[in-house]
Design an enzyme around this catalytic site. Structure first.
Site, PDB file in Angstrom:
ATOM      1  N   LYS A  70       0.855  -1.199   0.000  1.00 47.95           N
ATOM      2  CA  LYS A  70       0.000   0.000   0.000  1.00 47.95           C
ATOM      3  C   LYS A  70       0.874   1.225   0.000  1.00 47.95           C
ATOM      4  O   LYS A  70       1.842   1.295   0.755  1.00 47.95           O
ATOM      5  CB  LYS A  70      -0.870  -0.017   1.273  1.00 47.95           C
ATOM      6  CG  LYS A  70      -1.847   1.136   1.364  1.00 47.95           C
ATOM      7  CD  LYS A  70      -3.124   0.853   0.590  1.00 47.95           C
ATOM      8  CE  LYS A  70      -3.984   2.093   0.384  1.00 47.95           C
ATOM      9  NZ  LYS A  70      -3.561   2.890  -0.786  1.00 47.95           N
ATOM     10  N   LYS A  94       4.805   2.374   8.379  1.00 48.70           N
ATOM     11  CA  LYS A  94       3.617   3.185   8.693  1.00 48.70           C
ATOM     12  C   LYS A  94       2.383   2.303   8.849  1.00 48.70           C
ATOM     13  O   LYS A  94       1.624   2.428   9.809  1.00 48.70           O
ATOM     14  CB  LYS A  94       3.393   4.196   7.552  1.00 48.70           C
ATOM     15  CG  LYS A  94       2.400   5.283   7.850  1.00 48.70           C
ATOM     16  CD  LYS A  94       2.200   6.205   6.642  1.00 48.70           C
ATOM     17  CE  LYS A  94       3.483   6.874   6.190  1.00 48.70           C
ATOM     18  NZ  LYS A  94       3.262   7.863   5.117  1.00 48.70           N
ATOM     19  N   LYS A 106       5.295   1.985  -2.949  1.00 52.23           N
ATOM     20  CA  LYS A 106       5.272   3.395  -3.361  1.00 52.23           C
ATOM     21  C   LYS A 106       5.558   3.483  -4.837  1.00 52.23           C
ATOM     22  O   LYS A 106       6.276   2.651  -5.392  1.00 52.23           O
ATOM     23  CB  LYS A 106       6.340   4.185  -2.601  1.00 52.23           C
ATOM     24  CG  LYS A 106       6.091   5.681  -2.600  1.00 52.23           C
ATOM     25  CD  LYS A 106       5.092   6.044  -1.528  1.00 52.23           C
ATOM     26  CE  LYS A 106       4.915   7.520  -1.363  1.00 52.23           C
ATOM     27  NZ  LYS A 106       4.252   7.806  -0.076  1.00 52.23           N
ATOM     28  N   THR A 190      -4.908  13.089   6.112  1.00 49.49           N
ATOM     29  CA  THR A 190      -3.518  13.164   6.558  1.00 49.49           C
ATOM     30  C   THR A 190      -3.341  14.370   7.489  1.00 49.49           C
ATOM     31  O   THR A 190      -2.750  14.255   8.576  1.00 49.49           O
ATOM     32  CB  THR A 190      -2.541  13.234   5.364  1.00 49.49           C
ATOM     33  OG1 THR A 190      -2.930  12.244   4.407  1.00 49.49           O
ATOM     34  CG2 THR A 190      -1.120  12.989   5.795  1.00 49.49           C
ATOM     35  N   ASN A 221      -1.617  20.086   0.580  1.00 52.20           N
ATOM     36  CA  ASN A 221      -2.803  19.398   1.123  1.00 52.20           C
ATOM     37  C   ASN A 221      -2.633  19.068   2.602  1.00 52.20           C
ATOM     38  O   ASN A 221      -3.489  19.401   3.428  1.00 52.20           O
ATOM     39  CB  ASN A 221      -3.075  18.132   0.298  1.00 52.20           C
ATOM     40  CG  ASN A 221      -4.150  17.260   0.931  1.00 52.20           C
ATOM     41  OD1 ASN A 221      -3.860  16.357   1.715  1.00 52.20           O
ATOM     42  ND2 ASN A 221      -5.400  17.547   0.643  1.00 52.20           N
ATOM     43  N   SER A 350      -7.343   5.651   3.772  1.00 50.85           N
ATOM     44  CA  SER A 350      -7.274   4.838   2.553  1.00 50.85           C
ATOM     45  C   SER A 350      -7.737   3.409   2.865  1.00 50.85           C
ATOM     46  O   SER A 350      -8.440   2.783   2.067  1.00 50.85           O
ATOM     47  CB  SER A 350      -5.840   4.767   2.023  1.00 50.85           C
ATOM     48  OG  SER A 350      -5.562   5.843   1.163  1.00 50.85           O
TER      49      SER A 350
HETATM   50  N1  GLU Z   1       0.919   8.967   0.156  1.00 57.21           N
HETATM   51  C1  GLU Z   1       0.372   8.848   1.478  1.00 57.21           C
HETATM   52  C2  GLU Z   1       1.460   8.450   2.456  1.00 57.21           C
HETATM   53  O1  GLU Z   1       2.623   8.697   2.252  1.00 57.21           O
HETATM   54  C3  GLU Z   1      -0.857   7.969   1.524  1.00 57.21           C
HETATM   55  C4  GLU Z   1      -0.682   6.562   1.064  1.00 57.21           C
HETATM   56  C5  GLU Z   1      -1.965   5.779   0.927  1.00 57.21           C
HETATM   57  O2  GLU Z   1      -3.038   6.297   1.241  1.00 57.21           O
HETATM   58  O3  GLU Z   1      -1.871   4.630   0.488  1.00 57.21           O
HETATM   59  O4  GLU Z   1       1.175   7.967   3.515  1.00 57.21           O
END
Ligand code: GLU
Length: 417
Positions: A70, A94, A106, A190, A221, A350
């Site tokens: 994810k 995370k 990613k 976030t 954002n 998410s």
């Molecule tokens: N890009 C965001 C992060 O760095 C969200 C990732 C997601 O929702 O999968 O946490």
């Protein structure tokens, strides 16, 4: 070892440090430091002027011991494979520290999106998701927005994915527009998570948020929403804010409504009427009680850490602080809520979005926000307790919880074949 600004090297340094503190099995640590799969794609698009430009893109699936990978997709001129590897690793930690049934991944494309027309951007977004379409999936790897990508782009991407795969199943991406299966509250998640993490940390350290001076580096954002909520709901006074065009500072306070309005009308806060114009570097060192770095990596390094004049840092961005800077900040008694915890609100919602897509049943925003709050409160307290137990900083505390969970997953599964 000398300080490096390579994010992947820095992430591995952190893993090694915590593995040492926990006496972790060396063999498992080898796996924790190795991204499972790195995909490199070339992305040709037809430009508006009739020429063809070929962009380079990546998707890294770091570890899937705890579930499907994810993590977001970043469009930025500074993207490198090592940055994407680090970001995918951070997603692994995370999701683990957040207690989500996910591994980490990613994506990134090397591009300055401000140099593309809307049509060119759409082509690039679609071509990228097409290029990785065999590698992602609802139960395999689930991308989302990150720096310079947004719900609108997720809409183009989900359409492309569904056309290519001949499916109408939309759970493969999160951060989608609401009427395409996005979750209520995802856009703000976030920033809202940053605000909750800040509240728990402030309470534990005896810092009164009401009247606390707040500086937000990176008013995008994440930064702008965190700022709005910390001002409106917690009583902070915002004294500094910045974006790519520079920083604005006023110790008597800036007008949060005007700042937010500018992001909506101009896409930048540079035309803010009032305050002193300073550089991003100067802003980071201004005196305040709460500092939120919410832009990119490596803004707090061994060079400026000793000049940081705040009590609490809450990392809205991924990787803003180097390991060497962490040491200096800890010695100065500054609390740092680390990225993998502080900005986890995005991936937590998410996860709610993915669950709603699979269930075909949608939650009201109030439920999303309440469940987000509950998770952020619990997770932040757990990290603080862990850090206290080992007399270390919150980054170590968060990695201890996360690495233990991933290591356990690997051990239980065993090594195939
Ligand atoms: N890009 C965001 C992060 O760095 C969200 C990732 C997601 O929702 O999968 O946490």
């Amino acid at each position: 070892m000398a300080e490096t600004l390579n994010p992947f090297e820095n992430m591995k340094k952190q893993v090694d440090k915590v593995a040492g503190m926990m006496n972790m099995d060396e063999n498992i640590v080898k796996i924790l430091k190795s991204p499972m799969k790195s995909i490199l794609v070339s992305l040709p698009i037809n430009k508006d002027d009739g020429s063809i430009e070929v962009f380079e893109g990546f998707r890294v699936q770091y570890n899937d011991a705890l579930g499907p990978c994810k993590g977001g997709i970043r469009f930025h001129q500074g993207v490198t494979i090592d940055e994407v590897r680090a970001l995918a690793g951070w997603m692994t930690w995370k999701c683990a520290v957040s207690g989500l049934p996910y591994g980490g991944g990613k994506g990134g494309v090397i591009v300055d999106p401000s140099k593309l027309s809307e049509k060119e951007l759409e082509k690039l977004a679609r071509r990228y998701i097409y290029a990785i379409s065999e590698e992602i999936g609802v139960e395999k790897d689930i991308p989302a927005p990150d720096v310079n990508t947004n719900p609108k782009m997720m809409g183009w991407m989900i359409d492309t994915y569904c056309r290519v795969k001949g499916t109408a199943s939309i759970g493969v991406l999160t951060g989608k527009p609401i009427n395409l299966g996005g979750s209520a509250g995802r856009v703000e998640a976030t920033g809202r998570g940053v605000r909750f993490a800040a509240e728990v940390a402030a309470k534990n350290m005896g810092l009164d948020m009401n009247g606390a001076r707040l500086i937000v580096q990176g008013f995008g954002n994440v930064g702008s929403i965190a700022a709005r909520l910390m001002v409106k709901e917690c009583g902070c006074k915002i004294v500094g804010a910045s974006d790519v065009n520079g920083a604005i500072y006023d110790n008597n306070g800036l007008d949060i409504d005007k700042l937010i309005k500018l992001t909506e009308t101009d896409g930048t806060i540079k035309n803010y009427d009032g305050g002193e114009r300073i550089s991003n570097e100067e802003l980071i060192e201004k005196e305040c009680e709460i500092l939120v770095p919410a832009a990119l990596e490596n803004v707090i390094t061994s060079k400026n850490a000793k000049n940081i004049n705040t009590k609490l840092i809450v990392e809205g961005a991924n990787g803003p602080t180097t390991p060497e800077a962490d040491k200096i900040l800890f010695e100065k008694g500054i609390w740092v809520v680390p990225d993998i915890l502080a900005n986890s609100g995005g991936v937590i919602v998410s996860y709610f979005e993915w669950v709603q897509n699979i269930d075909h049943y949608y939650w009201p925003e109030e439920r999303v926000n309440n469940e987000l709050k509950e998770k952020m409160f619990q997770n932040t307290q757990a990290v603080i307790d862990m850090a206290k137990k080992y007399n270390t900083d919150m980054r170590d505390g968060a990695y201890m919880i996360a690495m233990e969970r991933v290591a356990d997953g690997i051990k239980i599964r065993g090594i195939f074949p």
